[in-house]
Design an enzyme around this catalytic site. Sequence first.
Site, short mmCIF file in Angstrom:
data_model
loop_
_atom_site.label_atom_id
_atom_site.label_comp_id
_atom_site.label_asym_id
_atom_site.label_seq_id
_atom_site.Cartn_x
_atom_site.Cartn_y
_atom_site.Cartn_z
CG ASN A 13 -2.09 -0.76 1.14
OD1 ASN A 13 -2.40 -1.34 0.17
ND2 ASN A 13 -2.89 -0.78 2.46
CB ALA A 39 -0.06 0.07 9.71
CE LYS A 70 12.55 -13.11 -11.42
NZ LYS A 70 13.92 -12.73 -12.09
CG ASP A 116 -9.59 -4.56 9.89
OD1 ASP A 116 -8.81 -4.15 11.01
OD2 ASP A 116 -10.19 -4.10 9.36
CG PHE A 150 -4.69 6.94 11.25
CD1 PHE A 150 -4.42 6.64 12.56
CD2 PHE A 150 -4.24 7.95 10.25
CE1 PHE A 150 -3.70 7.69 13.05
CE2 PHE A 150 -3.57 8.99 11.19
CZ PHE A 150 -3.39 8.76 12.41
CE LYS A 197 -12.40 2.85 6.13
NZ LYS A 197 -11.41 3.63 5.41
CE LYS A 212 -11.88 -1.08 9.44
NZ LYS A 212 -10.48 -1.42 8.95
N1 CTP Z 1 -6.32 -1.86 9.59
C1 CTP Z 1 -5.93 -2.78 10.29
N2 CTP Z 1 -5.85 -4.08 9.57
C2 CTP Z 1 -6.33 -4.07 8.29
C3 CTP Z 1 -6.77 -2.91 7.54
C4 CTP Z 1 -6.98 -1.97 8.23
O1 CTP Z 1 -5.52 -2.60 11.39
N3 CTP Z 1 -5.96 -5.37 7.83
C5 CTP Z 1 -6.79 -0.54 10.17
C6 CTP Z 1 -5.94 0.58 9.70
O2 CTP Z 1 -4.61 0.62 10.32
C7 CTP Z 1 -6.63 1.87 10.07
C8 CTP Z 1 -7.95 1.25 9.68
O3 CTP Z 1 -8.01 0.06 9.89
O4 CTP Z 1 -6.48 2.25 11.01
C9 CTP Z 1 -8.82 1.67 8.41
O5 CTP Z 1 -7.96 1.21 7.49
P1 CTP Z 1 -8.37 1.39 6.00
O6 CTP Z 1 -7.47 0.53 5.03
O7 CTP Z 1 -8.78 2.76 5.64
O8 CTP Z 1 -9.80 0.63 6.06
P2 CTP Z 1 -10.20 -0.57 5.66
O9 CTP Z 1 -11.15 -1.40 6.41
O10 CTP Z 1 -9.22 -1.46 4.73
O11 CTP Z 1 -11.51 0.03 4.40
P3 CTP Z 1 -11.07 0.59 2.92
O12 CTP Z 1 -9.90 -0.09 2.26
O13 CTP Z 1 -12.30 -0.28 2.12
O14 CTP Z 1 -11.44 2.01 2.97
#
Ligand code: CTP
Length: 399
Positions: free
Chosen positions: A211, A275, A289, A305, A324, A338, A342
């Site tokens: 990412n 993150a 590879k 997550d 975040f 979120k 979350k």
């Molecule tokens: N996060 C996490 N673990 C993951 C994905 C996300 O801890 N596997 C946490 C990130 O660190 C951040 C929050 O979840 O604090 C939101 O991350 P984001 O990527 O914006 O959210 P997603 O749930 O992936 O939603 P989307 O990509 O659909 O916006």
Amino acid sequence: MNNLNNKKILLIICGGIAAYKSLEIIRLLKKSGVIIKTILTKNGSEFVTPLSITSLSQSKVYQDLFSLENEVEMDHITLSRWADLILIAPATANTISKLANGNSDDLASTVALASNKKIFIAPAMNVRMWEHNSTKENIDKLKTYNYKLIGPETGDMACGEYGEGKMSEPKDIVSELENYFKDLKNNNKLKAIVTAGPTNEYIDPVRFITNRSSGKQGYEIAKSLSKRGFDTTLISGPTNLKIDNDVKLIKVETAEEMFQATLKSLPADIAIFSAAVSDFKLKEISKTKIKSQDSLNLKFEKNIDILNYVSHHNSLRPKLVIGFAAETNNLKDYANKKLIEKNCDWIIANDVSNKKIGFYSDFNEVSIFYKNKKSNKLTYKHKSKISDEIVEKIIDHLN
Ligand code: CTP
């Protein structure tokens, strides 16, 4: 409440025109009940006299590394152990260079090298000297050696030039010291964990998906937390960033490693998930590879997550969980979604469609969304300042 009362501070005064401001620092510290001892370097004594320092501090000024009198009364080791904190103000480019390189050719540098206490430095020098790459490198080194920087400020200089390099005002230096003791008292039992940076999810031994994330905002938050006395652990995906030694750094690469490191670091009082964790990983990682071919059929599965797991956990959930959200559109709606889904206490959201802020930039603008109150906007500023403000809000919330 005066947090400086009865604290023992060793002030080291180096040779620069700002040395005259050190007399005001002594006056303010004395007023707050600090017990002061002073080391005056040889160059420092060209700017202020031992007599003026003693008159204000009401204690002896130490100048020589090899002094029979000092050896009997208080040698360099005893002097460094005596202090609760060491302040070097003004800290010249020369002294900064000596400290960064472990030199100990006078009493000031020897005491600093021998010290096991927090050392604050308030640099003062011409703007070109401050901006010189050698000074920048030395300052970077000192940060990783656990030194705390106060200033310098931007403004008119004694030499007639304008720029960054002016020593901070005595009242600001004293207030930083006061905050340090206040936070130590209030926060030193509190543990914070911060996740930062991207994760890499391997396709084969030489390729991965990732990412966009520099990790800068998360690193700054860890620094701000540690500066304010929190016992801070930073769990970081791959970045090129450095962190102060008083932050515990756990380096990881994949989301799974970040998850395991987070579990190991819990319990904590506060968890901040900054993150940019990859949402997907490969179902199977090729052991060899993958050779070039016309098409590639990759199968993905969802990563755990981490935030969601921790925030819904019955026993592991920290008191304050902050997530975040980096969004390109509908910032408010997605952030609030979120926040609820979350199970976060706060969501810090930024608009990453704006090129000036967010990804890889040193600057940011964020909004904080809360469960039960109106959101706050932290306007465009350096990521270190955004972090200081976030941590300020965390401390207010805990109080
Ligand atoms: N996060 C996490 N673990 C993951 C994905 C996300 O801890 N596997 C946490 C990130 O660190 C951040 C929050 O979840 O604090 C939101 O991350 P984001 O990527 O914006 O959210 P997603 O749930 O992936 O939603 P989307 O990509 O659909 O916006």
